[in-house]
Design a protein around this motif. Structure first.
Motif, PDB file in Angstrom:
ATOM      1  N   MET A 193     -75.874  38.635   0.542  1.00  0.00           N
ATOM      2  CA  MET A 193     -74.493  38.374  -0.296  1.00  0.00           C
ATOM      3  C   MET A 193     -74.677  38.901  -1.686  1.00  0.00           C
ATOM      4  SD  MET A 193     -72.248  36.757   1.557  1.00  0.00           S
ATOM      5  CE  MET A 193     -71.045  36.124   0.244  1.00  0.00           C
ATOM      6  N   ARG A 226     -59.824  36.288  -3.964  1.00  0.00           N
ATOM      7  CA  ARG A 226     -60.602  36.910  -3.097  1.00  0.00           C
ATOM      8  C   ARG A 226     -60.824  38.195  -3.629  1.00  0.00           C
ATOM      9  NH1 ARG A 226     -58.800  35.843   2.280  1.00  0.00           N
ATOM     10  NH2 ARG A 226     -60.078  34.007   2.130  1.00  0.00           N
ATOM     11  N   GLY A 278     -74.413  43.046  -2.259  1.00  0.00           N
ATOM     12  CA  GLY A 278     -74.810  42.630  -1.120  1.00  0.00           C
ATOM     13  C   GLY A 278     -75.547  43.769  -0.410  1.00  0.00           C
ATOM     14  N   TYR A 280     -65.413  38.507  -0.974  1.00  0.00           N
ATOM     15  CA  TYR A 280     -66.175  37.194  -1.654  1.00  0.00           C
ATOM     16  C   TYR A 280     -65.239  36.624  -2.295  1.00  0.00           C
ATOM     17  CZ  TYR A 280     -70.072  35.058  -4.165  1.00  0.00           C
ATOM     18  OH  TYR A 280     -71.114  34.243  -4.532  1.00  0.00           O
TER      19      TYR A 280
END
Length: 96
Positions: free
Chosen positions: A1, A37, A76, A87
């Protein structure tokens, strides 16, 4: 991540320094959590940011502004290679 540069403490410091509560929302006692987002691309850039759970037009705009102003993240990784990752960034507006 992906990871914010400097980790969670740096993220909190960045948000405290840059997030401005809209005066109109303060006067009207409007609070809530805006969900943004975005894509953290393979270079760590925050791209394609959009509001996916709005609260109020002014709070939404401020949350989006701050996310777009973020520094590059640590991207990531997938199989040892940097990769773009969707994300979700929650931003809470709460009055004291």
């Amino acid at each position: 991540m992906p990871e914010f540069p400097g980790g969670i403490d740096a993220y909190i410091k960045f948000m405290n320094a840059n997030l401005k509560y809209p005066v109109e929302c303060e006067k009207e006692h409007i609070e809530g959590r805006v969900i943004i987002r975005a894509v953290i691309d393979e270079k760590g850039n925050v791209t394609n940011a959009k509001v996916v759970k709005p609260v109020n037009e002014l709070l939404d705009a401020e949350a989006l502004r701050v996310v777009k102003a973020m520094p590059k993240w640590k991207p990531g990784m997938n199989d040892g290679k940097p990769t773009a990752v969707n994300y979700t960034i929650p931003i809470t507006f709460a009055l004291q």
